[in-house]
Write an enzyme that holds these catalytic residues in place. Structure first.
Site, PDB file in Angstrom:
ATOM      1  N   ASP A  89       2.279  -6.126   0.043  1.00  0.00           N
ATOM      2  CA  ASP A  89       1.704  -6.106   1.384  1.00  0.00           C
ATOM      3  C   ASP A  89       0.511  -7.055   1.389  1.00  0.00           C
ATOM      4  O   ASP A  89       0.057  -7.502   0.350  1.00  0.00           O
ATOM      5  CB  ASP A  89       1.344  -4.689   1.830  1.00  0.00           C
ATOM      6  CG  ASP A  89       0.408  -3.975   0.892  1.00  0.00           C
ATOM      7  OD1 ASP A  89      -0.243  -4.666   0.086  1.00  0.00           O
ATOM      8  OD2 ASP A  89       0.308  -2.747   0.960  1.00  0.00           O
ATOM      9  N   SER A  90       0.023  -7.388   2.559  1.00  0.00           N
ATOM     10  CA  SER A  90      -0.906  -8.514   2.682  1.00  0.00           C
ATOM     11  C   SER A  90      -2.348  -8.187   2.334  1.00  0.00           C
ATOM     12  O   SER A  90      -3.175  -9.070   2.200  1.00  0.00           O
ATOM     13  CB  SER A  90      -0.877  -9.030   4.114  1.00  0.00           C
ATOM     14  OG  SER A  90      -1.450  -8.053   4.976  1.00  0.00           O
ATOM     15  N   PHE A  93      -4.090  -3.914   5.705  1.00  0.00           N
ATOM     16  CA  PHE A  93      -4.294  -2.484   5.971  1.00  0.00           C
ATOM     17  C   PHE A  93      -5.490  -1.958   5.186  1.00  0.00           C
ATOM     18  O   PHE A  93      -6.316  -1.210   5.711  1.00  0.00           O
ATOM     19  CB  PHE A  93      -3.031  -1.688   5.624  1.00  0.00           C
ATOM     20  CG  PHE A  93      -3.177  -0.210   5.871  1.00  0.00           C
ATOM     21  CD1 PHE A  93      -3.070   0.302   7.157  1.00  0.00           C
ATOM     22  CD2 PHE A  93      -3.447   0.670   4.831  1.00  0.00           C
ATOM     23  CE1 PHE A  93      -3.217   1.667   7.396  1.00  0.00           C
ATOM     24  CE2 PHE A  93      -3.592   2.033   5.057  1.00  0.00           C
ATOM     25  CZ  PHE A  93      -3.476   2.531   6.347  1.00  0.00           C
ATOM     26  N   ASP A 143      -2.476  -9.367   8.788  1.00  0.00           N
ATOM     27  CA  ASP A 143      -2.622  -8.934  10.178  1.00  0.00           C
ATOM     28  C   ASP A 143      -3.806  -7.997  10.303  1.00  0.00           C
ATOM     29  O   ASP A 143      -4.343  -7.533   9.296  1.00  0.00           O
ATOM     30  CB  ASP A 143      -1.347  -8.213  10.641  1.00  0.00           C
ATOM     31  CG  ASP A 143      -1.114  -6.924   9.864  1.00  0.00           C
ATOM     32  OD1 ASP A 143      -1.479  -6.873   8.664  1.00  0.00           O
ATOM     33  OD2 ASP A 143      -0.561  -5.955  10.426  1.00  0.00           O
ATOM     34  N   GLN A 194       2.533  -5.546  15.901  1.00  0.00           N
ATOM     35  CA  GLN A 194       1.454  -4.594  16.158  1.00  0.00           C
ATOM     36  C   GLN A 194       1.388  -4.286  17.656  1.00  0.00           C
ATOM     37  O   GLN A 194       2.118  -4.869  18.441  1.00  0.00           O
ATOM     38  CB  GLN A 194       0.112  -5.156  15.667  1.00  0.00           C
ATOM     39  CG  GLN A 194      -0.026  -5.252  14.153  1.00  0.00           C
ATOM     40  CD  GLN A 194      -0.249  -3.909  13.473  1.00  0.00           C
ATOM     41  OE1 GLN A 194      -0.249  -2.855  14.097  1.00  0.00           O
ATOM     42  NE2 GLN A 194      -0.441  -3.939  12.151  1.00  0.00           N
ATOM     43  N   ASP A 271       8.593   2.383   3.226  1.00  0.00           N
ATOM     44  CA  ASP A 271       7.771   2.684   2.050  1.00  0.00           C
ATOM     45  C   ASP A 271       6.792   3.768   2.434  1.00  0.00           C
ATOM     46  O   ASP A 271       6.443   3.902   3.611  1.00  0.00           O
ATOM     47  CB  ASP A 271       6.986   1.447   1.571  1.00  0.00           C
ATOM     48  CG  ASP A 271       5.714   1.241   2.389  1.00  0.00           C
ATOM     49  OD1 ASP A 271       4.629   1.612   1.902  1.00  0.00           O
ATOM     50  OD2 ASP A 271       5.801   0.739   3.524  1.00  0.00           O
ATOM     51  N   CYS A 311      17.960  13.893 -11.506  1.00  0.00           N
ATOM     52  CA  CYS A 311      16.723  13.233 -11.948  1.00  0.00           C
ATOM     53  C   CYS A 311      16.340  13.733 -13.344  1.00  0.00           C
ATOM     54  O   CYS A 311      16.808  14.792 -13.778  1.00  0.00           O
ATOM     55  CB  CYS A 311      15.597  13.483 -10.942  1.00  0.00           C
ATOM     56  SG  CYS A 311      14.741  15.059 -11.167  1.00  0.00           S
ATOM     57  N   CYS A 314      14.985  17.469 -13.324  1.00  0.00           N
ATOM     58  CA  CYS A 314      15.962  18.539 -13.051  1.00  0.00           C
ATOM     59  C   CYS A 314      17.010  18.667 -14.152  1.00  0.00           C
ATOM     60  O   CYS A 314      17.528  19.764 -14.392  1.00  0.00           O
ATOM     61  CB  CYS A 314      16.640  18.303 -11.705  1.00  0.00           C
ATOM     62  SG  CYS A 314      15.520  18.577 -10.301  1.00  0.00           S
TER      63      CYS A 314
END
Length: 376
Positions: A89-90, A93, A143, A194, A271, A311, A314
């Site tokens: 990601d950039s 955020f 952004d 956005q 995600d 998994c 388990c």
């Protein structure tokens, strides 16, 4: 390259061909913020639990160990020993959510590191340069993730700036991909839609960025405080205006139910930190809802977290044993819960893809949601 295999309503079953392998969608990306999944989960584990894409964070890796260090180590894939796609990601955020002291200007954002307080500048070009140094498969455009709630005037100005920044991101990526020493010269760029909960701003922005012919499109600024119904409404309104021949990525979302609703509305990529964060606190996902393994009722429960789950947790351990580890603050307990949760998400995406292949997604979604609501 993005190829749609089949559709059911707005839901899409597709594949994305990248320099690091083909991604089958819909896909859930496993979040490894600083090039590692929190909870002592290795890249060997990620292979075992069926991870297709690992997601790392530009902001955090820029602060430590530093993107120049990662570049000297041969890029993120070599550094963390992962041979499948990585999305970075950039940093936008984090810049807008973690740092209280920041100044937004047309050139970018001045902010203080949350680690040591040092002054840092990041704009579209810097974000692209950092992501190029990391050598990720897919880079996200820089952004502004506007605050929630925000006024219409604030949102209009913010979205306009984000559009101008996107044009700069694209130009810089083209430049970087042409340089001799660039690690991944086929790095892909996803733009970000956005507009908060203003449907008309969202649609207008989707139309504008669709014209920029990017490799994919994220939908940002959701799951930040609005209701699920508001989020679904925005997806209903916005997704049809994003290019249908490119992947759509709903950023930072979400619960298993959110994912099912997103797939139904045409989303390809997801995600979220929920599976790893909840796992570290003993909260595990099952087809009958979420369990809190700290509960006393599991003290003598010799069943796995979920019957039939394949998994590593388990297949080998009981709820009672994992509860004991969690209560004793033994790291293995946290690790097993995270492994289970990520496997649960990855396996659910596999089931979604199979259901779409067989044109029974609507029935699958209905039965899955019913199972979540019934509980144990």
């Amino acid at each position: 390259m993005y190829k749609i295999i089949t559709t059911e309503g707005r839901a899409k079953r597709a594949e994305v061909t990248t320099v690091h392998g083909t991604i089958q969608t819909p896909v859930f990306m496993n979040v490894g913020t600083i090039a590692a999944i929190k909870g002592a989960v290795s890249t060997m584990d990620l292979h075992e639990i069926g991870t297709q894409v690992e997601l790392s964070n530009t902001y955090h890796l820029h602060l430590r160990p530093g993107d120049e260090v990662v570049k000297k180590m041969g890029g993120l894939h070599k550094f963390m020993n992962w041979d499948r796609p990585i999305l970075t990601d950039s940093g936008g955020f984090q810049v807008f959510s973690l740092t209280k002291l920041r100044k937004i200007k047309e050139e970018g954002v001045y902010f203080n590191s949350h680690i040591d307080g040092r002054r840092i500048f990041m704009g579209p070009e810097q974000s692209m340069q950092i992501q190029s140094n990391l050598g990720s498969t897919i880079a996200m455009a820089f952004d502004e993730c506007a605050p929630y709630p925000a006024t219409r005037e604030y949102m209009e100005n913010s979205v306009s700036r984000t559009t101008r920044w996107l044009a700069r991101c694209k130009a810089e990526m083209i430049r970087l991909n042409g340089l001799e020493d660039t690690i991944n010269k086929q790095q892909m760029l996803f733009g970000i839609n956005q507009g908060g909960t203003f449907a008309d701003i969202r649609v207008d922005h989707a139309k504008r960025i669709a014209e920029m012919d990017l490799d994919g499109y994220g939908i940002g600024g959701l799951a930040v405080g609005e209701t699920h119904e508001e989020m679904y409404h925005i997806l209903d309104e916005t997704v049809p205006y994003l290019p249908q021949d490119k992947p759509t990525y709903l950023m930072g979302v979400g619960t298993p139910a959110n994912i099912l609703e997103g797939v139904e509305r045409g989303v390809d990529f997801f995600d979220c930190v929920y599976p790893s964060r909840n796992g570290r606190h003993g909260h595990v996902y099952t087809n009958h809802g979420k369990l809190n393994l700290f509960n006393a009722k599991y003290e003598l429960d010799d069943r796995p977290i979920e019957e039939g789950c394949q998994c590593p947790a388990c297949k080998n351990y009981s709820r009672a044993y994992i509860r004991h580890l969690l209560k004793a603050k033994e790291m293995l307990g946290m690790r097993l819960c995270v492994l289970h949760n990520l496997y649960f998400y990855n396996h659910m995406m596999e089931e979604i893809r199979d259901a779409l292949d067989e044109h029974r997604f609507a029935a699958y979604k209905k039965s899955k949601l019913e199972g979540f609501s019934i509980g144990e």
